[in-house]
Design a protein around this motif. Sequence first.
Motif, PDB file in Angstrom:
ATOM      1  N   LEU A 154       0.853  -1.192   0.000  1.00 14.75           N
ATOM      2  CA  LEU A 154       0.000   0.000   0.000  1.00 14.75           C
ATOM      3  C   LEU A 154       0.888   1.242   0.000  1.00 14.75           C
ATOM      4  N   ASN A 207       3.408  -1.305   3.815  1.00 15.44           N
ATOM      5  CA  ASN A 207       2.992   0.092   3.714  1.00 15.44           C
ATOM      6  C   ASN A 207       4.193   1.005   3.489  1.00 15.44           C
ATOM      7  N   CYS A 246      -0.657  -0.993  -4.617  1.00 17.60           N
ATOM      8  CA  CYS A 246      -1.911  -0.224  -4.543  1.00 17.60           C
ATOM      9  C   CYS A 246      -1.578   1.231  -4.193  1.00 17.60           C
ATOM     10  N   VAL A 248      -2.844   4.559  -2.931  1.00 17.55           N
ATOM     11  CA  VAL A 248      -3.990   5.019  -2.143  1.00 17.55           C
ATOM     12  C   VAL A 248      -4.214   6.506  -2.416  1.00 17.55           C
TER      13      VAL A 248
END
Length: 338
Positions: A154, A207, A246, A248
């Motif tokens: 992420l 992350n 991904c 965000v």
Amino acid sequence: MPPSTAIQPKLEEDETALETVEDVPVNKITSFNGRLQQFLHNGTEAHETPSSSRTTLSQRRINTTKAEYERQAEPIISSPRRKRTVPPTAPTTTATHRRTTRSKSTLIATSPSPSKRRRSTATPQIPPTPPIASPSATESLLRDTIPPNLILLLVGVNPGIMTGVTGYAYAHPSNLFWKLLYSSGITSIRHIPADTYKLPALYRVGNTNIVERPTRDASMLSRAEMDAGVPVLEAKVAAQRPEVVCLVGKSIWEAVWRVRHGRGIRKEEFRYGWQSETENMGRGDDWAGAPVFVATTTSGLAAGMKPAEKEAVWAELGSWVVKRRQERGLNSVVVKEI
């Protein structure tokens, strides 16, 4: 006494009186040929001579004037009523002068001089308080969690203030990150920000951010900062090789597009969800790179999309993550560790 003898002295007396009157100078025109003057002198007191009458009247007038002056002068000086009507003209008493002097001296003593007034209004010099231990404007306590063999990485825009202070991802209560992870199925429970560093072990989810500088809002970042973070992100992906990346937030994909294509992305070219295979990140000689999924921002300040629309986009990603985790046989391990 014989009548002749009694009458004779009386006539002589009248003649003497007449002669006396006739001796007075008379204006015969204004006194009817002396008769008026004669009549006036006959009515005076006990045969007073004109000279004696004038002297007596003059003396009487002088005496009267002196008596009236003495009688009138005395009340004016001693009358209390006259004293009340006349305003006082006496000089200021010593006590009053003393009070006035004391008041003036008090005012002079209490009113500061210009130099003293400037010193009194100046802000006191207080020694600076040492700052509380916290990250600076260019530092954040949040650390990347990008171990090898991740299913999903992420990528956020940058840490918020609370995230930078606590070191936990998406730490602000208004952020929807942890809620969307749970509703999409990426996590089996709704975690709290303090579980940031547990995600790789539990779900194979890591992350990072495209910009490390913390700000209150992502809009406070410049376009140059965003563009400078793109090659750094590409290097992280190439080094750790997660299965999917991904992004965000739409602004991250716009920065990647500008750096890759040298221009901004057009409205008809943008879409949420999976991107073309040619847009994979971290591509190398022996690796095709990680596919890119563009998700909505989770910031509570962004109101461009409704919560249901955000959940629909995240649900598409979540379904793939759950499937891929099952394929790798990690579900039983995750449930056991929770």
